[in-house]
Design an enzyme around this catalytic site. Structure first.
Site, PDB file in Angstrom:
ATOM      1  N   TYR A   1       0.787  -1.176  -0.057  1.00 53.14           N
ATOM      2  CA  TYR A   1       0.084   0.090  -0.202  1.00 53.14           C
ATOM      3  C   TYR A   1       0.708   1.193  -0.063  1.00 53.14           C
ATOM      4  O   TYR A   1       0.623   2.064  -0.806  1.00 53.14           O
ATOM      5  CB  TYR A   1      -0.885   0.008   1.190  1.00 53.14           C
ATOM      6  CG  TYR A   1      -1.984   1.140   1.139  1.00 53.14           C
ATOM      7  CD1 TYR A   1      -3.383   0.574   0.291  1.00 53.14           C
ATOM      8  CD2 TYR A   1      -1.852   2.233   1.687  1.00 53.14           C
ATOM      9  CE1 TYR A   1      -4.202   1.602   0.341  1.00 53.14           C
ATOM     10  CE2 TYR A   1      -2.952   3.184   1.484  1.00 53.14           C
ATOM     11  CZ  TYR A   1      -4.068   2.952   0.932  1.00 53.14           C
ATOM     12  OH  TYR A   1      -5.232   3.999   0.917  1.00 53.14           O
TER      13      TYR A   1
ATOM     14  N   TYR B   1       3.794   5.183  -2.519  1.00 54.91           N
ATOM     15  CA  TYR B   1       4.067   6.491  -1.994  1.00 54.91           C
ATOM     16  C   TYR B   1       5.720   6.956  -1.908  1.00 54.91           C
ATOM     17  O   TYR B   1       6.151   8.065  -2.074  1.00 54.91           O
ATOM     18  CB  TYR B   1       3.478   6.861  -0.674  1.00 54.91           C
ATOM     19  CG  TYR B   1       2.038   7.135  -0.731  1.00 54.91           C
ATOM     20  CD1 TYR B   1       1.378   8.145  -1.169  1.00 54.91           C
ATOM     21  CD2 TYR B   1       1.222   5.917  -0.371  1.00 54.91           C
ATOM     22  CE1 TYR B   1      -0.052   8.206  -1.266  1.00 54.91           C
ATOM     23  CE2 TYR B   1      -0.225   5.895  -0.613  1.00 54.91           C
ATOM     24  CZ  TYR B   1      -0.742   6.959  -1.060  1.00 54.91           C
ATOM     25  OH  TYR B   1      -2.179   7.100  -0.911  1.00 54.91           O
TER      26      TYR B   1
END
Length: 733
Positions: free
Chosen positions: A412, A416
């Site tokens: 997840y 980023y």
């Protein structure tokens, strides 16, 4: 009763001439042909009055765009706000921005303000002949820096003052008198001011230039290109081990390489997740965003993400926004400590399209503490400006519980991490409306410009120990080091955490720590140089992970030849090395040879400069006067001020040097006759290298005038040995 004049008497209104340029920007004539045009031009002139030309030009350009797109009233309201903020920011500088908008001018201002500090110190100490309390001397010397908002790291002198505090104060005073320190501060302050003007004028936003302005992007890319050329032109050589490799290859193999950095971050993140899985901890993903007043531009999702000005914006910079988030996080950590909540994981800082930072945090926590953790983080994320979020906290604070059945926590956060390093396999960057592989360099330029740390590990042992252990390829005798080494060598971060005492053990209690080689007083500012050389265990065993004798040299155009370009990358056996070296034995000083090596100059250049010559290398002027090494982008003007406006800072600086040399000569004579201790003489000098040079001069004179008695005086022989050891250290470097 009205009187109607004949047509021949009625005169048409005199047209007002519209200027061709305002603040250096071409005026769109059609925008000001209406009845309010002359009034608006007068308003614009008044609003931009006194602003730096570059800033005024940017604001006027954005004003015309707004006047063309919206109503004139809306553009006027914006200009009043933007010009007010720009003026407020400009007034923070104690000099005109025109004096620091070019590198040459910045160098002149840096010399001027460094000279001010030196003059203050000279005045308070009566030409370095009297002592003053450290707190009073430091407070007076800080006065010029405070006008700029600059400050070196200062010691706390409000409580018990130790020798360590005094050494720290002396280093701060040395920085405040160094024009190169001032130049770095002034350059960075001006660059950030220019970028803030770009943010306000719309040059930093989605659809224009995301994250940073085009100017800042080009400067960053040019610096990276120059760095790559330098790396490709240099070699690292170890003559003792007969090793040689390209500096570019060494750089590519380190965490300075974005790909290596990304892979290491993912390995550490995966290790945290494996540890959490073993211990039954929950994974939580949090997003923190600053209040609206920190955002210059918003996006309208209903209008294909078009960027619009935020009316709540108050002229803050990304640095201000990051400081706000750090302050709120500090409050949250204190609250977690009071509640006994232990978390570990990672924090990623990334910019919105207008450069405003926001945080993503992947944290692992015990399930019974998860709800309390959410309450604490949510409270401090939404502590201020609550009226703008009302009952919808998701705009400021977002929470997502990671369910292992639907995907891993590492997967997840992977996008980023990659988005903020190299854009690897991210695809589209929706914030910037471009490919992440293309915008990653914009993010890097943003972080570099504003000094923002992009990735922060929360909890767990230090990664530097992990990196040093991976250098050890063979098994070691010490069980503590060997256990951690095996885990690091296998790339198992979870096992490494276990070998280092868990996620929450204080750093000073870890079983394996870093070991450093300490060279006392060897830095430019008289500070100890701590060079990483290995690791040490709580059992007392130390393992060296880095070889001595590495030197950076320039690849020669002639095969097999090179010239020394930098200092050795690691020291020899000149000083003891340990995990915490506090040796206070013989003083080791930064020699002139070390400064020359940094500049890429050899012994031939030194001989020329000591004879009075000025050596030019790569556009820089280098010279030696009175035993001190100088360099500048401009040819020195000895004996007169280099500034045409009558500024005598250079002459004043030279006069101060002469006063200090006179004082040092008197002190050196006191050392010779035994009235002053050698350590006190060295510690009392602002320039330790100059102190040794003057001591040598006095000793040489004594040796010439009375050679027989000199050889029979043990005190003079010890002083001579000290000077010789300093010179031999300089030749070795």
């Amino acid at each position: 009763m009205s009187i109607k004049l004949p047509p021949s008497i009625v005169r048409a209104p005199v047209p007002v001439a519209i200027p061709a340029y305002v603040a250096g920007e071409k005026v769109i004539q059609s925008l000001f042909t209406g009845p309010t045009g002359p009034e608006d031009l007068a308003f614009i002139e008044d609003s931009l009055k006194g602003l730096e030309l570059k800033a005024a030009g940017k604001l006027f350009s954005e004003y015309q765009r707004r006047r063309k797109q919206y109503k004139a009233k809306s553009a006027n309201i914006w200009l009043r706000m933007a010009a007010g903020v720009a003026r407020e920011q400009q007034e923070r500088f104690p000099v005109s921005l025109k004096r620091i908008n070019e590198e040459k001018r910045r160098e002149e201002v840096a010399r001027e303000w460094a000279g001010q500090v030196a003059a203050i110190i000279d005045n308070l100490t009566n030409g370095f002949t009297t002592t003053q309390p450290a707190a009073e001397l430091l407070a007076a010397a800080m006065a010029p820096a405070r006008q700029w908002g600059f400050s070196p790291v200062l010691p706390d002198l409000s409580k018990e003052v130790t020798d360590k505090h005094l050494d720290h104060a002396a280093s701060a005073l040395a920085r405040l008198q160094d024009d190169s320190w001032w130049l770095r501060q002034i350059r960075r302050a001006y660059q950030r001011h220019q970028e803030l003007i770009a943010i306000m004028s719309g040059d930093v936003r989605r659809g224009v230039s995301p994250y940073v302005s085009h100017r800042a992007f080009m400067e960053y890319r040019a610096n990276k290109t120059a760095q790559a050329r330098w790396l490709a032109d240099m070699l690292v050589v170890n003559e003792e081990e007969e090793l040689e490799l390209s500096l570019a290859e060494a750089h590519a193999a380190s965490v300075s390489n974005p790909e290596v950095r990304r892979v290491e971050l993912m390995v550490r993140m995966r290790g945290f997740e494996d540890l959490a899985w073993e211990q039954g901890h929950a994974a939580e993903f949090y997003t923190w965003t600053t209040p609206s007043r920190f955002h210059a531009w918003n996006t309208v999702k209903a209008d294909r993400g078009r960027s619009v000005r935020n009316k709540r914006y108050r002229g803050t910079s990304p640095k201000d926004a990051q400081a706000y988030l750090c302050k709120q996080w500090a409050k949250a950590r204190a609250a977690m400590a009071r509640a006994g909540i232990t978390v570990y994981g990672f924090r990623v800082v990334e910019p919105h399209h207008d450069g405003t930072p926001h945080w993503h945090m992947l944290l692992f926590v015990a399930p019974d503490q998860r709800d309390e953790l959410r309450d604490i983080l949510g409270h401090y994320a939404c502590e201020h400006d609550q009226g703008e979020i009302k009952n919808n906290r998701s705009a400021r604070f977002d929470v997502l519980a990671i369910d292992p059945e639907y995907g891993s926590a590492t997967g997840y956060i992977a996008k980023y991490i990659a988005k903020n390093i190299d854009g690897h396999r991210v695809g589209d960057d929706y914030e910037a409306e471009a490919q992440a592989s293309d915008t990653a360099i914009n993010v890097a330029a943003w972080a570099s410009l504003w000094g923002i740390r992009q990735f922060q590990q929360i909890g767990g042992p230090a990664v530097t120990v992990w990196r040093e252990l991976r250098r050890l390829r063979e098994a070691v005798q010490d069980p503590l080091i060997e256990l951690a080494r095996r885990a690091a060598d296998a790339g198992n971060w979870a096992e490494y955490i276990g070998s280092m005492g868990g996620v929450s053990l204080p750093r000073e209690d870890r079983p394996v720590k870093l070991a450093h080689l300490v060279i006392p007083c060897a830095s430019k500012y008289g500070e100890d140089l701590r060079r990483l050389v290995g690791v040490t265990s709580a059992g007392g065993c130390s393992m060296r992970t880095r070889l001595d004798g590495w030197t950076v040299i320039r690849k020669s155009k002639v095969l097999g030849c090179g010239e020394r370009s930098e200092l050795p990358l690691s020291g020899g056996s000149r000083a003891p090395w340990s995990s915490d070296n506090n040796c206070t034995g013989q003083i080791e000083l930064p020699p002139l040879a070390a400064e020359l090596a940094r500049a890429g100059l050899d012994s031939v250049d030194r001989a020329r400069m000591e004879s009075g010559a000025v050596v030019v290398v790569d556009g820089l002027y280098h010279w030696i006067r009175d035993g001190r090494f100088y360099q500048s982008r401009h040819r020195p003007q000895f004996g007169r001020s280099p500034a045409p406006n009558g500024n005598n800072a250079w002459a004043e600086s030279r006069e101060m040097d002469r006063c200090q040399q006179h004082w040092l000569k008197r002190q050196a004579m006191a050392v010779l006759i035994g009235q002053l201790q050698l350590d006190d003489y060295i510690k009392g000098a602002f320039d330790t290298f100059q102190a040794v040079h003057i001591l040598k001069t006095v000793l040489d004179k004594e040796r010439r005038e009375a050679p027989a008695s000199f050889q029979q005086n043990n005190h003079l022989l010890r002083l001579s040995g000290f000077v010789s050891s300093c010179q031999s250290q300089g030749d070795a470097l």
